[in-house]
Design a protein around this motif. Structure first.
Motif, PDB file in Angstrom:
ATOM      1  N   THR A 194      35.143  43.647  42.836  1.00  0.00           N
ATOM      2  CA  THR A 194      34.967  42.203  42.983  1.00  0.00           C
ATOM      3  C   THR A 194      34.283  41.613  41.754  1.00  0.00           C
ATOM      4  O   THR A 194      33.405  42.238  41.160  1.00  0.00           O
ATOM      5  CB  THR A 194      34.196  41.852  44.276  1.00  0.00           C
ATOM      6  N   TYR A 195      34.817  40.443  41.352  1.00  0.00           N
ATOM      7  CA  TYR A 195      34.252  39.775  40.157  1.00  0.00           C
ATOM      8  C   TYR A 195      34.631  38.307  40.217  1.00  0.00           C
ATOM      9  O   TYR A 195      35.515  37.893  41.000  1.00  0.00           O
ATOM     10  CB  TYR A 195      34.800  40.426  38.868  1.00  0.00           C
ATOM     11  N   ASP A 196      33.961  37.507  39.379  1.00  0.00           N
ATOM     12  CA  ASP A 196      34.222  36.068  39.331  1.00  0.00           C
ATOM     13  C   ASP A 196      35.311  35.791  38.306  1.00  0.00           C
ATOM     14  O   ASP A 196      35.184  36.186  37.131  1.00  0.00           O
ATOM     15  CB  ASP A 196      32.950  35.302  38.948  1.00  0.00           C
ATOM     16  N   GLY A 197      36.373  35.093  38.731  1.00  0.00           N
ATOM     17  CA  GLY A 197      37.489  34.840  37.820  1.00  0.00           C
ATOM     18  C   GLY A 197      38.210  33.539  38.118  1.00  0.00           C
ATOM     19  O   GLY A 197      37.597  32.567  38.584  1.00  0.00           O
ATOM     20  N   SER A 198      39.502  33.551  37.848  1.00  0.00           N
ATOM     21  CA  SER A 198      40.281  32.304  37.875  1.00  0.00           C
ATOM     22  C   SER A 198      41.616  32.505  38.574  1.00  0.00           C
ATOM     23  O   SER A 198      42.013  33.638  38.861  1.00  0.00           O
ATOM     24  CB  SER A 198      40.566  31.850  36.431  1.00  0.00           C
ATOM     25  N   LEU A 199      42.314  31.400  38.781  1.00  0.00           N
ATOM     26  CA  LEU A 199      43.731  31.491  39.123  1.00  0.00           C
ATOM     27  C   LEU A 199      44.414  32.175  37.953  1.00  0.00           C
ATOM     28  O   LEU A 199      43.985  32.011  36.803  1.00  0.00           O
ATOM     29  CB  LEU A 199      44.333  30.084  39.279  1.00  0.00           C
ATOM     30  N   THR A 200      45.485  32.900  38.195  1.00  0.00           N
ATOM     31  CA  THR A 200      46.182  33.568  37.081  1.00  0.00           C
ATOM     32  C   THR A 200      47.403  32.761  36.640  1.00  0.00           C
ATOM     33  O   THR A 200      48.176  33.205  35.801  1.00  0.00           O
ATOM     34  CB  THR A 200      46.667  34.963  37.512  1.00  0.00           C
ATOM     35  N   THR A 201      47.534  31.570  37.218  1.00  0.00           N
ATOM     36  CA  THR A 201      48.604  30.662  36.790  1.00  0.00           C
ATOM     37  C   THR A 201      47.979  29.284  36.571  1.00  0.00           C
ATOM     38  O   THR A 201      46.911  29.002  37.133  1.00  0.00           O
ATOM     39  CB  THR A 201      49.690  30.508  37.889  1.00  0.00           C
TER      40      THR A 201
END
Ligand SMILES: Cc1ccc(O)c(S)c1
Ligand SMILES: [Zn+2]
Length: 258
Positions: A194-201
């Motif tokens: 688990t990690y903090d990220g973004s939409l991949t689109t």
């Protein structure tokens, strides 16, 4: 710019022109490097409760194929790294044109043939759209499951059987109301990164708490081939609808397993 896609003239290398956050410090996907992750004994078990939907579509939106209910029905995700309840929104897939590529996240540089995303939004927001725009990494919670080729996946079969009906961009079909989404999930949602990220689109919003499961799901070669028959909005095979890994910068990837 032509609508974004995954072709040479509109693919991930171009997205920053409309979405400058593409070069942000909390982008997804990433390469999950086991030597750099950190076990977190404080991570609680995850609970996903999915209620059968009476009115859901399976659709081809030009860049993925997606299961989309018409409204919420109490299907929700709690626990794990999440502080509040998240409402189920949709699930969709990313895949490749052969078995050596297709997933968005990678494990020690290894790609799987496909990746399944279950998207949920933070229930303290009035809507999914507000959750995406809420700022910070707690707007959405996306469960990522790697897919590998093996035994037929009976739980996903009602969905993969519908793929030929949504071959062309902009098409959709009603999903039978007895489709059991819960059956797709492993019995226990343990062992995840688990990690903090973004939409991949695009819009690539940095609003996602990512939860990527270590154990891949299996689908048959025929089920994988079904995905590869889908056509994108550019009229080409949709396979390859995955973004390459982004820099981790100063983020930590935690694991629920040692
Ligand atoms: C909300 C959403 C839309 C598309 C995606 O690929 C992901 S990962 C999330
Ligand atoms: Zn996705």
């Amino acid at each position: 710019m032509a609508p974004w896609g995954y072709e040479k003239d509109n693919g991930p290398a171009h997205w920053h022109k409309d979405c400058p956050i593409a070069n942000g410090k909390n982008q997804s996907p990433i390469d999950l490097i086991n030597g750099e992750v950190k076990y977190d004994s404080g991570l609680k078990p995850l609970t996903a409760k999915y209620v059968p939907f009476s009115d859901a579509k399976f659709l081809n939106n030009g860049h993925s194929v997606q299961f989309q209910p018409s409204a919420g029905n109490g299907s929700e995700l709690t626990g794990g790294p999440l502080a509040v309840k998240y409402n189920f929104e949709q699930f969709h897939f990313h895949w490749g044109n052969n078995d050596t590529e297709g997933s968005e996240h990678r494990v020690d540089g290894k790609m799987y043939p496909a990746e399944l995303h279950f998207v949920h939004w933070n229930s303290t927001n009035p809507s999914f759209k507000d959750a995406v725009g809420s700022g910070g990494p707690n707007g959405l919670a996306v469960l990522g499951f790697f897919l590998k080729v093996g035994a037929e996946n009976a739980a996903l079969k009602p969905i993969t059987d519908l793929i030929p009906k949504v071959k062309d961009a902009g098409t959709s079909v009603t999903v039978p109301s007895n489709f059991d989404m819960q059956a797709i999930l492993p019995a226990t949602l343990t062992d995840y990164y688990t990690y903090d990220g973004s939409l991949t689109t695009p819009p690539l919003a940095e609003c996602v708490k990512w939860i990527v499961f270590k154990q891949p799901l299996e689908v048959s070669a025929a089920q994988m081939e079904a995905f590869r028959s889908v056509i994108n909005r550019d009229g080409k095979p949709m396979g390859g609808n995955y973004r390459p890994p982004c820099p981790l910068h100063d983020r930590a990837v935690k694991t629920s397993f040692k």
